[in-house]
Write a protein that holds these residues in place. Structure first.
Motif, PDB file in Angstrom:
ATOM      1  N   ILE A  62       0.796  -1.216  -0.118  1.00  0.00           N
ATOM      2  CA  ILE A  62      -0.058  -0.040  -0.001  1.00  0.00           C
ATOM      3  C   ILE A  62       0.817   1.129  -0.096  1.00  0.00           C
ATOM      4  N   ASP A  63       0.571   2.095  -0.731  1.00  0.00           N
ATOM      5  CA  ASP A  63       1.195   3.508  -0.839  1.00  0.00           C
ATOM      6  C   ASP A  63       0.932   4.190   0.372  1.00  0.00           C
ATOM      7  N   GLU A  64       1.357   4.065   1.373  1.00  0.00           N
ATOM      8  CA  GLU A  64       1.086   4.757   2.737  1.00  0.00           C
ATOM      9  C   GLU A  64       2.284   4.638   3.723  1.00  0.00           C
ATOM     10  N   THR A  65       2.746   5.828   4.060  1.00  0.00           N
ATOM     11  CA  THR A  65       3.789   6.105   4.962  1.00  0.00           C
ATOM     12  C   THR A  65       3.677   5.928   6.445  1.00  0.00           C
ATOM     13  N   ASP A  66       2.415   6.496   6.903  1.00  0.00           N
ATOM     14  CA  ASP A  66       1.844   6.610   8.192  1.00  0.00           C
ATOM     15  C   ASP A  66       1.198   5.175   8.807  1.00  0.00           C
ATOM     16  N   PRO A  67       2.014   4.319   9.690  1.00  0.00           N
ATOM     17  CA  PRO A  67       1.361   3.316  10.155  1.00  0.00           C
ATOM     18  C   PRO A  67       0.127   3.227  10.834  1.00  0.00           C
ATOM     19  N   ALA A  68      -0.287   4.356  11.496  1.00  0.00           N
ATOM     20  CA  ALA A  68      -1.458   4.356  11.894  1.00  0.00           C
ATOM     21  C   ALA A  68      -2.742   4.646  10.856  1.00  0.00           C
ATOM     22  N   ARG A  69      -2.445   5.308   9.854  1.00  0.00           N
ATOM     23  CA  ARG A  69      -3.197   5.432   8.770  1.00  0.00           C
ATOM     24  C   ARG A  69      -3.576   4.163   7.907  1.00  0.00           C
ATOM     25  N   LEU A  70      -2.299   3.554   7.717  1.00  0.00           N
ATOM     26  CA  LEU A  70      -2.155   2.146   6.916  1.00  0.00           C
ATOM     27  C   LEU A  70      -3.080   1.388   7.617  1.00  0.00           C
ATOM     28  N   ARG A  71      -2.953   1.007   9.155  1.00  0.00           N
ATOM     29  CA  ARG A  71      -3.831   0.188  10.121  1.00  0.00           C
ATOM     30  C   ARG A  71      -5.452   0.499   9.622  1.00  0.00           C
ATOM     31  N   GLN A  72      -5.655   1.822   9.799  1.00  0.00           N
ATOM     32  CA  GLN A  72      -7.039   2.133   9.532  1.00  0.00           C
ATOM     33  C   GLN A  72      -7.463   1.830   8.233  1.00  0.00           C
ATOM     34  N   ARG A  73      -6.822   2.002   7.250  1.00  0.00           N
ATOM     35  CA  ARG A  73      -7.074   1.711   6.045  1.00  0.00           C
ATOM     36  C   ARG A  73      -7.245   0.233   5.523  1.00  0.00           C
ATOM     37  N   VAL A  74      -6.329  -0.500   6.075  1.00  0.00           N
ATOM     38  CA  VAL A  74      -6.584  -1.849   5.871  1.00  0.00           C
ATOM     39  C   VAL A  74      -7.749  -2.568   6.854  1.00  0.00           C
ATOM     40  N   ALA A  75      -8.098  -2.195   7.838  1.00  0.00           N
ATOM     41  CA  ALA A  75      -9.349  -2.344   8.617  1.00  0.00           C
ATOM     42  C   ALA A  75     -10.459  -2.006   7.726  1.00  0.00           C
ATOM     43  N   ARG A  76     -10.395  -0.743   7.082  1.00  0.00           N
ATOM     44  CA  ARG A  76     -11.659  -0.587   6.403  1.00  0.00           C
ATOM     45  C   ARG A  76     -11.585  -1.538   4.983  1.00  0.00           C
ATOM     46  N   MET A  77     -10.559  -2.054   4.652  1.00  0.00           N
ATOM     47  CA  MET A  77     -10.693  -2.799   3.475  1.00  0.00           C
ATOM     48  C   MET A  77     -11.263  -4.256   3.923  1.00  0.00           C
ATOM     49  N   CYS A  78     -10.766  -4.824   5.041  1.00  0.00           N
ATOM     50  CA  CYS A  78     -11.459  -5.916   5.712  1.00  0.00           C
ATOM     51  C   CYS A  78     -12.760  -6.121   5.979  1.00  0.00           C
ATOM     52  N   GLU A  79     -13.216  -4.808   6.468  1.00  0.00           N
ATOM     53  CA  GLU A  79     -14.618  -4.719   6.520  1.00  0.00           C
ATOM     54  C   GLU A  79     -15.602  -4.558   5.524  1.00  0.00           C
ATOM     55  N   THR A  80     -14.812  -3.921   4.344  1.00  0.00           N
ATOM     56  CA  THR A  80     -15.415  -3.801   3.110  1.00  0.00           C
ATOM     57  C   THR A  80     -15.460  -4.966   2.310  1.00  0.00           C
ATOM     58  N   LEU A  81     -14.256  -5.762   2.128  1.00  0.00           N
ATOM     59  CA  LEU A  81     -14.360  -6.507   1.214  1.00  0.00           C
ATOM     60  C   LEU A  81     -13.433  -7.996   1.561  1.00  0.00           C
ATOM     61  N   LEU A  82     -12.479  -7.692   2.357  1.00  0.00           N
ATOM     62  CA  LEU A  82     -11.577  -8.841   2.403  1.00  0.00           C
ATOM     63  C   LEU A  82     -11.861  -9.862   3.505  1.00  0.00           C
ATOM     64  N   SER A  83     -13.005  -9.601   4.365  1.00  0.00           N
ATOM     65  CA  SER A  83     -13.456 -10.803   5.166  1.00  0.00           C
ATOM     66  C   SER A  83     -14.945 -10.437   5.368  1.00  0.00           C
ATOM     67  N   ASN A  84     -15.762 -11.547   5.505  1.00  0.00           N
ATOM     68  CA  ASN A  84     -16.989 -11.671   6.044  1.00  0.00           C
ATOM     69  C   ASN A  84     -16.947 -11.437   7.511  1.00  0.00           C
ATOM     70  N   THR A  85     -17.168 -10.255   8.027  1.00  0.00           N
ATOM     71  CA  THR A  85     -17.111 -10.041   9.500  1.00  0.00           C
ATOM     72  C   THR A  85     -18.508 -10.802  10.185  1.00  0.00           C
ATOM     73  N   VAL A  86     -19.265 -11.067   9.687  1.00  0.00           N
ATOM     74  CA  VAL A  86     -20.384 -12.059  10.363  1.00  0.00           C
ATOM     75  C   VAL A  86     -19.813 -13.375  10.941  1.00  0.00           C
ATOM     76  N   ILE A  87     -19.094 -13.929  10.209  1.00  0.00           N
ATOM     77  CA  ILE A  87     -18.496 -15.236  10.593  1.00  0.00           C
ATOM     78  C   ILE A  87     -16.770 -15.176  10.679  1.00  0.00           C
ATOM     79  N   GLU A  88     -16.157 -14.031  10.283  1.00  0.00           N
ATOM     80  CA  GLU A  88     -14.720 -14.085  10.373  1.00  0.00           C
ATOM     81  C   GLU A  88     -14.176 -12.889  11.231  1.00  0.00           C
ATOM     82  N   ASP A  89     -13.181 -13.214  11.606  1.00  0.00           N
ATOM     83  CA  ASP A  89     -12.206 -12.246  12.411  1.00  0.00           C
ATOM     84  C   ASP A  89     -11.017 -11.850  11.616  1.00  0.00           C
ATOM     85  N   TYR A  90     -10.608 -10.634  11.775  1.00  0.00           N
ATOM     86  CA  TYR A  90      -9.318 -10.533  10.738  1.00  0.00           C
ATOM     87  C   TYR A  90      -8.178  -9.765  11.644  1.00  0.00           C
TER      88      TYR A  90
END
Length: 74
Positions: A46-74
């Motif tokens: 990911i084109d990001e240099t701020d670790p806090a922002r990276l974590r926030q963006r990845v969490a959003r990706m997980c909640e939007t596409l990368l995991s099914n939050t009903v049955i999965e944890d990430y």
């Protein structure tokens, strides 16, 4: 930056793939295996240099596409 996301079924959710792997390992002579849970690992560059922002963006990706939050944890 690089991010690694580990996605697994939530505790209590039946893991049919894990059950199949555990059963097959037992039939192959690996009787010491009691339980198997199968998950997935996603590696992101990911084109990001701020670790806090990276974590926030990845969490959003997980909640939007990368995991099914009903049955999965990430």
């Amino acid at each position: 930056m690089k991010a690694r996301v580990q996605v697994n079924l939530k505790p209590g959710v039946l893991d049919t793939q894990g059950k199949a792997v555990a059963d097959t390992l037992g039939r192959l002579g690996f009787s010491e295996v009691d339980n198997v849970r199968v998950g997935k690992q996603i590696l992101l560059e990911i084109d990001e240099t701020d670790p806090a922002r990276l974590r926030q963006r990845v969490a959003r990706m997980c909640e939007t596409l990368l995991s099914n939050t009903v049955i999965e944890d990430y």
